[in-house]
Write an enzyme that holds these catalytic residues in place. Structure first.
Site, PDB file in Angstrom:
ATOM      1  N   GLU A 278       0.838  -1.223   0.000  1.00  0.00           N
ATOM      2  CA  GLU A 278       0.000   0.000   0.000  1.00  0.00           C
ATOM      3  C   GLU A 278       0.861   1.256   0.000  1.00  0.00           C
ATOM      4  OE1 GLU A 278      -2.060  -0.431   3.720  1.00  0.00           O
ATOM      5  OE2 GLU A 278      -3.349  -2.036   3.016  1.00  0.00           O
ATOM      6  N   PRO A 279       1.705   1.445  -1.003  1.00  0.00           N
ATOM      7  CA  PRO A 279       2.570   2.623  -0.988  1.00  0.00           C
ATOM      8  C   PRO A 279       1.790   3.891  -1.337  1.00  0.00           C
ATOM      9  CG  PRO A 279       2.873   1.415  -3.033  1.00  0.00           C
ATOM     10  CD  PRO A 279       1.910   0.611  -2.215  1.00  0.00           C
ATOM     11  N   CYS A 347      -2.249  33.701  10.407  1.00  0.00           N
ATOM     12  CA  CYS A 347      -1.971  34.310  11.713  1.00  0.00           C
ATOM     13  C   CYS A 347      -1.602  33.272  12.758  1.00  0.00           C
ATOM     14  CB  CYS A 347      -3.179  35.107  12.159  1.00  0.00           C
ATOM     15  SG  CYS A 347      -3.637  36.308  10.914  1.00  0.00           S
ATOM     16  N   GLU A 348      -0.472  32.626  12.557  1.00  0.00           N
ATOM     17  CA  GLU A 348       0.047  31.659  13.512  1.00  0.00           C
ATOM     18  C   GLU A 348       1.564  31.685  13.403  1.00  0.00           C
ATOM     19  OE1 GLU A 348      -1.575  28.660  15.070  1.00  0.00           O
ATOM     20  OE2 GLU A 348      -3.568  28.791  14.171  1.00  0.00           O
ATOM     21  N   TYR A 376       0.748  14.023   0.775  1.00  0.00           N
ATOM     22  CA  TYR A 376       0.356  14.702   2.016  1.00  0.00           C
ATOM     23  C   TYR A 376       0.558  16.217   1.924  1.00  0.00           C
ATOM     24  CZ  TYR A 376       0.689   9.816   3.314  1.00  0.00           C
ATOM     25  OH  TYR A 376       0.542   8.453   3.327  1.00  0.00           O
TER      26      TYR A 376
HETATM   27  N1  LLP Z   1      -1.410   1.945   4.542  1.00  0.00           N
HETATM   28  C1  LLP Z   1      -1.892   2.400   5.725  1.00  0.00           C
HETATM   29  C2  LLP Z   1      -2.761   1.526   6.518  1.00  0.00           C
HETATM   30  C3  LLP Z   1      -1.535   3.674   6.174  1.00  0.00           C
HETATM   31  O1  LLP Z   1      -1.999   4.104   7.348  1.00  0.00           O
HETATM   32  C4  LLP Z   1      -0.692   4.498   5.378  1.00  0.00           C
HETATM   33  C5  LLP Z   1      -0.327   5.848   5.810  1.00  0.00           C
HETATM   34  C6  LLP Z   1      -0.246   3.992   4.143  1.00  0.00           C
HETATM   35  C7  LLP Z   1      -0.618   2.700   3.762  1.00  0.00           C
HETATM   36  C8  LLP Z   1       0.624   4.774   3.213  1.00  0.00           C
HETATM   37  O2  LLP Z   1       1.870   5.050   3.784  1.00  0.00           O
HETATM   38  P1  LLP Z   1       3.029   5.760   2.924  1.00  0.00           P
HETATM   39  O3  LLP Z   1       3.466   4.766   1.875  1.00  0.00           O
HETATM   40  O4  LLP Z   1       2.460   6.982   2.327  1.00  0.00           O
HETATM   41  O5  LLP Z   1       4.084   6.036   3.919  1.00  0.00           O
HETATM   42  N2  LLP Z   1       0.617  12.815   6.868  1.00  0.00           N
HETATM   43  C9  LLP Z   1       1.852  12.132   7.172  1.00  0.00           C
HETATM   44  C10 LLP Z   1       1.823  10.686   6.743  1.00  0.00           C
HETATM   45  C11 LLP Z   1       0.689   9.885   7.354  1.00  0.00           C
HETATM   46  C12 LLP Z   1       0.668   8.441   6.892  1.00  0.00           C
HETATM   47  C13 LLP Z   1      -0.546   7.726   7.359  1.00  0.00           C
HETATM   48  N3  LLP Z   1      -0.717   6.371   6.909  1.00  0.00           N
HETATM   49  C14 LLP Z   1       2.991  12.890   6.515  1.00  0.00           C
HETATM   50  O6  LLP Z   1       2.756  13.917   5.872  1.00  0.00           O
HETATM   51  O7  LLP Z   1       4.148  12.511   6.671  1.00  0.00           O
END
Ligand code: LLP
Length: 419
Positions: A278-279, A347-348, A376
């Site tokens: 799940e990338p 304003c933060e 993100y």
């Molecule tokens: N699968 C599940 C169950 C997840 O919770 C996530 C991310 C992913 C896959 C994808 O992960 P990735 O490959 O993108 O690392 N907002 C934060 C990142 C939060 C990630 C949450 N879950 C940031 O900006 O760093």
């Protein structure tokens, strides 16, 4: 150069995204604006697919990283699967032409309405995280006269080095079912009428820059699957989650997608389990930049501030995680650099993109680009301070188009009513 990903290049000191000058996009759609390289996103997805070779697998792009319809469509056309965490994300995937039969539904708090929507859409797999959720899902499925395919998300208790807000694999986190409890729960849940227990899943966190934690987690899941298979639970799938890191700084050297795939295959080969990943970030992060225009330069308290027209409501990562994003000029016409804070109009005090950093000595009117914001970035944006959300642009080779128009003032009050 890092963050440039081979698609963002300078020609005659002018920044291009693929074949398109960034300045041209900024002039046409205004700023702030997110700009994505479709070529880069497709290439990264295909890298994952190729890295898993002919081992039975499905690459489920994690929609939360960037859920723009055009991004989803581009991946759907290449037969990607999708990892969703809400009914809203399912809606987006289907609108973009994604197949429900390639959707996995993760998340610790699915509502009955979301379950029904996903069941009716006949999604591929539910990743369930608690006994209570499994019971509810079974009930809803019986009511709809269907059977839900389920993978139990276990918490493999693997600590991966990353920001505390995005680490998920330790016992103190809210995610998954304890390894110790998982076996018993699987044996019981197998009997429930609305579900068919078909796999195990995990996700140990995000922006993980080493392969060992992935191998440890997947290794533990494979052993658990073997124990369950011996007890006649016919498991078919292992979902290894997402989490592969990307390079935010020049010196970052995250593992390649190729090595990541090789490592996972070493762990699952011979298990008979089909592999899901799940990338999110690693597919879209370095394909995106945020264009912003300098509004003012000011010095106060002996400190220099570059004030731009993008703010924390447009890109939250620096404020929320102290995240580092490279900032470069769109036109490389000034040789000088200055140490300054790059801040937005919100304003933060927490509204900053860079603090005490060596930045291009910009002047009012200059365009800057913030890098590695394809993941993100836009998805975490809000209307805080009643700021319309930025435009999003998708570049494909020498062509570009608006993938989401800039919000208008009218958009800001949509849904509100006066007595
Ligand atoms: N699968 C599940 C169950 C997840 O919770 C996530 C991310 C992913 C896959 C994808 O992960 P990735 O490959 O993108 O690392 N907002 C934060 C990142 C939060 C990630 C949450 N879950 C940031 O900006 O760093």
């Amino acid at each position: 150069m890092t963050g440039m990903a081979g698609v963002f290049t300078y020609r005659n000191n002018e920044l291009y995204c693929d074949q398109v000058p960034a300045r041209r996009i900024a002039e046409a759609v205004g700023t702030p604006a997110y700009v994505y390289s479709g070529r880069r996103i497709a290439a990264r997805y295909l890298d994952f697919d190729r890295a898993l070779g002919n081992y039975p697998h499905l690459v489920c792009y994690s929609v939360k990283a960037n859920s723009n319809l055009s991004v989803l469509r581009l991946l759907a056309r290449r037969k990607a699967g999708f990892d969703i965490v809400s009914g809203g994300e399912l809606f987006r995937v289907l609108e973009a032409g994604g197949k429900a039969s390639r959707v996995v539904f993760s998340g610790v708090g699915k509502t009955s309405e979301e379950m029904d929507y996903a069941l009716r859409s006949r999604i591929f797999l539910f990743n369930c995280e608690s006994e209570s959720e499994l019971r509810l899902l079974s009930e809803r499925a019986v009511r709809l006269k269907v059977r839900a395919r389920v993978a139990l998300r276990v918490n493999p208790r693997v600590g991966a080095k990353t920001h505390p807000y995005i680490a998920t694999g330790r016992e103190e986190h809210k995610f998954g079912v304890d390894m110790a409890a998982a076996e018993d729960l699987c044996l019981r849940a197998q009997q429930w009428p609305g579900i068919r227990l078909a796999g195990l899943s995990c996700h140990i966190g995000s922006q993980i820059a080493a392969l060992a934690p992935f191998a440890e987690a997947v290794g533990k899941l494979v052993s658990l699957a073997r124990r369950l298979q011996r007890k006649k639970v016919p498991l078919e799938y292992l979902d290894a989650g997402g989490g592969l890191a990307v390079a935010y700084r020049g010196e970052d050297r995250p593992p390649s997608i190729h090595d990541y795939g090789k490592k996972l295959l070493q762990c699952v080969r011979g298990s008979g389990l089909k592999l899901l990943v799940e990338p999110g970030r690693s597919i879209v992060a370095d394909a995106g930049i945020l264009l912003t225009r300098v509004l003012h330069i000011k010095t106060t308290g002996g400190k220099k501030f570059i004030v731009v027209d993008a703010a924390m409501n447009d890109l939250l990562r620096p404020s929320l995680y102290g995240a580092y994003h490279e900032i470069r000029p769109v036109l490389r016409n000034r040789r000088r650099e200055v140490v300054a804070d790059l801040v937005g109009p919100v304003c933060e005090t927490g509204d900053f993109f860079a603090q005490n950093r060596k930045l291009p000595a910009a002047e009012a009117g200059d365009l800057l680009a913030t890098f590695t914001v394809g993941a993100y970035g836009s998805v975490l944006s809000s209307n805080y301070n009643s700021r319309p959300r930025p435009a999003e642009v998708l570049v494909e080779g020498r062509r570009w188009r608006i993938a989401r128009r800039r919000e208008t003032l009218r958009d800001l009050i949509r849904g509100e009513s006066l007595p």
